[in-house]
Design an enzyme around this catalytic site. Structure first.
Site, PDB file in Angstrom:
ATOM      1  N   HIS C 129       0.214 -13.514  10.820  1.00  0.00           N
ATOM      2  CA  HIS C 129       0.518 -12.102  10.617  1.00  0.00           C
ATOM      3  C   HIS C 129       1.950 -11.913  10.097  1.00  0.00           C
ATOM      4  CE1 HIS C 129       0.461  -7.815  11.198  1.00  0.00           C
ATOM      5  NE2 HIS C 129       1.571  -7.897  11.906  1.00  0.00           N
ATOM      6  N   LYS C 191       1.650   5.622   6.136  1.00  0.00           N
ATOM      7  CA  LYS C 191       1.951   6.852   6.861  1.00  0.00           C
ATOM      8  C   LYS C 191       3.453   7.047   6.866  1.00  0.00           C
ATOM      9  CE  LYS C 191      -2.000   6.415   9.916  1.00  0.00           C
ATOM     10  NZ  LYS C 191      -2.444   5.794  11.154  1.00  0.00           N
ATOM     11  N   ARG C 193       6.710  10.276   7.447  1.00  0.00           N
ATOM     12  CA  ARG C 193       7.034  11.671   7.745  1.00  0.00           C
ATOM     13  C   ARG C 193       8.026  12.153   6.700  1.00  0.00           C
ATOM     14  NH1 ARG C 193       7.361   9.136  12.517  1.00  0.00           N
ATOM     15  NH2 ARG C 193       9.636   9.195  12.493  1.00  0.00           N
ATOM     16  N   THR C 222     -10.438  -3.939  15.320  1.00  0.00           N
ATOM     17  CA  THR C 222     -11.419  -2.896  15.617  1.00  0.00           C
ATOM     18  C   THR C 222     -11.874  -2.193  14.332  1.00  0.00           C
ATOM     19  OG1 THR C 222      -9.708  -1.201  15.794  1.00  0.00           O
ATOM     20  CG2 THR C 222     -10.295  -2.366  17.811  1.00  0.00           C
TER      21      THR C 222
END
Lengths: 303, 303, 303, 303, 303, 303
Positions: C129, C191, C193, C222
């Site tokens: 990872h 994502k 802001r 998942t």
């Protein structure tokens, strides 16, 4: 393949020499000088750059001196460029201090193991008092057993009425091994306070009456445990023709002399430590570890 | 003096909480989240810079998960600046793999010990299966015994005819300890091949006829050893009122249910692992380790 | 040259077996028994003295159990005299815990690495990872990538309108690799802001309208990240023919079932972990790592 | 409680002195002599037996010399009996070599960490380039951030039209932190090959037109990344009143001079490394880390 | 503050006891049993949990046994929870093997240091043969010198005609120290082959005619070096009133008896090792290290 | 047999190249880039999996940078899978800081050794300032001497009246070696306070009148020691035809220029460090270590 070189400390030169011969080689040249102030100086007198080196040294008495000798030899070999170092320790001193029986004690067997791990890549040992000692090392330990060798030797003078006897609970497993190899029944002695009172009762479990005991243990030191077992066996009516067997025969404090007061026909040990200059009786028979060790070394070396 | 902080893994929260209460404190705030992919994330939610930290976690089933949880907690505490880290392991998983019984095995208890030594400064353990495991650590191990606690508890319902019984040779020493504390006689069971043939004979040494046995061991796992000992005791005519005592009561594979087929009046264990949701019979009595552990922690902390 | 021996833990026996076959050999004989108390006992059933040993074990769920199995196997091999030990870990559990996101957390990936370093000489891993994990080891890490394999496989069903899409910033680099190999444009979701307020806006950078996305990541757990990216892509008017690609396909918590609600034509993963028993839709295609791993092992072995 | 003693290497004496003053103490007496052959000799000129010692030394250029100085100081303090040694490294050289980008490279940040771990008990660092570096240490790392300090300082000259801008993907997280603290929108630049061709396109994500950018990064070295971002921002029509902010201002290779060619109103950095002898334009403002470091040291010391 | 506890091995109980008295305490209770097989068992008979422990043991002959005793005591104290362990080694055996003079030798002083480092936190030593030995340790070494003590003692019977004499090149530095402290001239003996031939010439540098030599060295072992220096000094016409001074007086192999054949008026040594049962002539004067060691311990303890 | 690969750092590329040629090979491909912020990046550009790698790098000025370069190269080689790593360090910086002369100093030579031991398997060094440095390593050190090479070279221009001269006590042993090899007499200079006063007297021991001195030392740094010896020799009436010999010729601070003011006919050093761009006088002759090092490498490699 790296060259195999075998050095010996001063603890058991005869055994080391026999192992070298069995391997078809001679012991490597090294010297161990002792100075007047009790310090020693080890020197390797040959080129061992890249060699696969084996150092033979039981840590029998004087334990500390034999141990340091082994450590210094290892340091010398490491600095001289040995590619792999194996300690061949036929008898491992301090093996019985593998746990703290009481608060405040040391785990001496671990102290020794830690030091060995700083210089060696592998260890060869024979019939360690406790197999958990292997777990004190983080290097591979080849744990050999002399029991099959000793059992073989016993076969040549087996009587029909013999019984293998363990002198205490710690020796039950090894007694079972002898019994299995020889097809004999097993008995064992041990001390217990069955009554809850403080007096220990020395018990003999198994049938020994009119049978000739072969008392087996991992080592004979002062012979004290052997003698109290013998006395108990005689009380129970065993046949007065005893054989004593152990992997390691230290025989300290006139052990043999004291044993000669009993009907011991034969004492069988290996040459893991230098054999005693034995008295006339009992007859001490020495079984050499040379083939066992040579075979283990050969196996490690070619792999 | 450094502040004392106690954290608990998920293995035995009730015990950890009881220990904290006994010490007059509350468990430290930490969280152990489990993600859908079976990984966990531990987080210490308080400032422990300079604290003297104790992590309570028996490594009972699931052993591996409980072990890793303990390791991650230790890493988190170390990185958060704990000044000292003590692992409180009331039950030490893999304690029985303390030696290689056969070539090719691992010394699992040493693998666990090595990992613990990389993160902890000290260990508190209770009734380790083998005392030699202490030698696998090079950090101090406070090895506590629950035997006096359990013996105390036995005293309240002692019969005059009881006999402490060890279910195998490995339990003889612990049986002797109970017998000494309770003033009772001792007996023990063991298997041996006295005949030299391959058939093992289950023996009972000591007088058990018409006596009520208290069978003691360090742990009860499936209860198999207990059951075969019970059967042998009954064959020898013991009184059908048995008590079973062990420091660690794992009771896996319906152990209690299977034991309920025998005349076992009482099973006595500690809360080193979470107590079973016990059936009606036999009656299981749980003696808490909370005082023993709290006292050991207090002693370490003030010194 | 030392003999090459390959053992498998229980995590992915099929892959290990395939690697062995590819290397023209069979898996070494070892057993991994599980006892009723959840402990395991590993035993190597062959002579590996001096062998060059490779242990194949992804640390997929149950992560802790698979990890301890690997450690015990390593201990057994080390004590049995293996000359060199390589851990072949196609999927490295806890790779995402490579840093402390918040005070009080652990660096779990380092805890795992430290333990591995105590027993192994080298590690083979696939698409870690984070590449910084390599720095947690002080032994050589052969870090393989399955990306070329997966890209090759994608080539056989390439459409002219496809666009490689990274589901978050962390996957941009790997997306670029796929895009380069396939000659496709790249887009990515993330994502942020932008407004300074607390509401996150899921953005898609790059042109995806009327294009068929190939969403790539290092793993699918998942499927949550994949699903929110798919929803965003569809909102932006992508073509409803999606392909999902990842090196590691864990598919926990009914991931595939949940993905089947979306227009996903194909899911492409390797067999680094055991493949799911896939539902009818979406079609899951498994690309084997056997050649990649066998080649890496062969290269390490001959050198 | 142990006495607190603070020493400084030669890398940033002014900062170390300021930290000492803030702590209400003076720097400990030590000397660092340089011999004609480029070797240095460090000497601690006071009794530090049992002291809690902090060594302040950013490993800024000349990196290797500053690093060795720190190591020798640590050795001197350790041998002089310091009870605890903390390295205070406001700027950590080689932090960007935290992974092998290509086969054949080193993980330099780990080499540095390994050496520090042999002599120090703890490390204090500020805004490490990669948080994974913490995992390279097995000692506690107190990882401080100068971002709140710098954001505070920005507040005094905030315009209504500003936008926080990250110059590449690696800086997005830090930009978000500034934006959150200041209540400003965020934008970011990055290079990507959206087309699949080899030409990189420098993109600006987020609205920058007619806005005044605050470009933030962890460090400014040659200023190259800053300059190409500025050029891109100007192309996109940003307001020509730029502010540059970074924790570490190395300003090598005439960085400030080159930046003076652009409409940069203000450059804001800390004194983690010695401030540049700045030209008239742009205006360089230095925010001192002295309180941040002094507070961290005080917290470690009292705990 | 941790409690101070002092234990003594068997090497120099009188000195250890004197140090304890000087510190206003008594030696801690421990026992060192010797078994018939030459193994020892150490036991600490008091609670030392958290204590600051000092083990006094010179490693004088029998060197190996004294060394192992020290190691086992350390292991016992570590496992009993001592918070800090300091080895107080007034005489360090094997200090002269600090380098390999020839290929194939060991660096014995490093082997000893390595072992000590595994169990101790600090070492106190006195007049090490070579100061480079300090570098063999990675723990702090407090290196004390008995030279000021011995010089003080010499002052009470100074003659106006004395000359400090070094018996070889290695002792020149220590001779200079004595000469500086006493305000005396210095001379030194050494062997050199000025002619290029193989015959060594024993030279005396400095004026010794009609002067009374004070021959100083770090230790007197067999006295051989002293005797050949004395002979040379007499040949050069020195005054026949010699004084011999050394930090360590081993006096092995009848050293004192052999020295009594020369006009040696006085021999001055410390009690770093147990004093000899001295003959009538020469007069041996023992200067105790008790204050020096007690002061060093007190300084370490309070800090 | 593993392939032999030789890399060079930037410290002495010419010597490394000559060693490679002598071994019949070429230097391995690696690059060492320097960034504007003074950090370097090393990259190995070839497959060295399983190779027996030698890194040639004297740690001459700039010492710290050359040292770190060596460490990074080692890290790169280790991670790239080198089977064995040997540091070839013809000149070992910080060798003179092998002890603490005064309280508060570091043992810099040990700090360097510790770091090397974390990455290398073996070290090759030439004429270390102090042989005790070998004991700082726990890996094998092949300690070569250039003295026979330099003596051989001296033979070609021997005069009948020469005398080997040591410039201080530390060089007496090496002077004796030269004298033995050349059949010349030996003399030596040293400073001593024979009078007990603080004024040092520079003495010359041995007959130098009308003889041509060959002044030998392990290294020439600023030339200061050489110059004061030369002045003393001239005062004593030596023949004004001096030769200077040293293993390492650093010649810092215009050493050669300053030496040119004296009747020095010839300066003889090795290429352990890059040779100076020598002035016309004195004549500097460089003896290459290439054969000595190549032979040592070959010997290590084949074994």
């Amino acid at each position: 393949m790296a060259k195999l070189t075998l050095f010996s400390g001063t603890a058991n030169l005869l055994l080391a020499d026999a192992v070298a011969s069995t391997l078809g080689t001679a012991l490597g040249e090294c010297s161990i000088e002792r100075f007047p102030d009790d310090e020693i100086r080890v020197t390797v007198h040959m080129d061992i750059q890249g060699h696969d080196v084996y150092l033979v040294q039981p840590t029998c008495p004087p334990v500390a001196a034999h141990f340091l000798e082994l450590m210094f030899l290892a340091d010398a070999c490491q600095r001289a460029g040995a590619s792999r170092l194996t300690a061949v320790i036929p008898y491992y001193g301090y093996a019985r201090q593998d746990r703290r029986e009481r608060q405040g004690e040391a785990v001496a067997a671990r102290v020794i193991a830690d030091a060995l791990c700083t210089r060696f890549n592998r260890v060869i040992a024979v019939d360690l008092h406790s197999p958990a000692i292997e777990g004190f090392f983080d290097i591979p330990v080849v744990h050999l057993s002399a029991v099959p060798l000793l059992a073989d030797s016993l076969r040549s003078f087996l009587f029909s009425d013999q019984v293998v006897t363990a002198p205490d609970l710690g020796a039950v497993k090894v007694a079972q091994k002898y019994a299995d190899l020889l097809g004999l029944p097993v008995a064992y002695a041990h001390k217990v306070r069955l009554s809850g009172r403080k007096t220990e009762v020395h018990q003999i479990i198994g049938d020994v009456r009119a049978r000739s005991p072969i008392v087996v243990d991992d080592m004979i030191s002062t012979g004290g445990t052997m003698i109290s077992t013998i006395e108990e066996l005689l009380k129970r009516g065993c046949s007065p023709r005893l054989t004593l067997v152990a992997s390691h025969g230290l025989f300290v404090e006139n052990a043999l002399e004291r044993l000669s007061a009993y009907p011991v026909e034969r004492v069988l040990v290996t040459d893991s430590v230098p054999p005693p200059s034995a008295p006339a009786s009992p007859s001490v028979q020495i079984i050499s570890l040379k083939n066992l060790l040579a075979e283990a070394i050969r196996r490690l070396h070619v792999s």
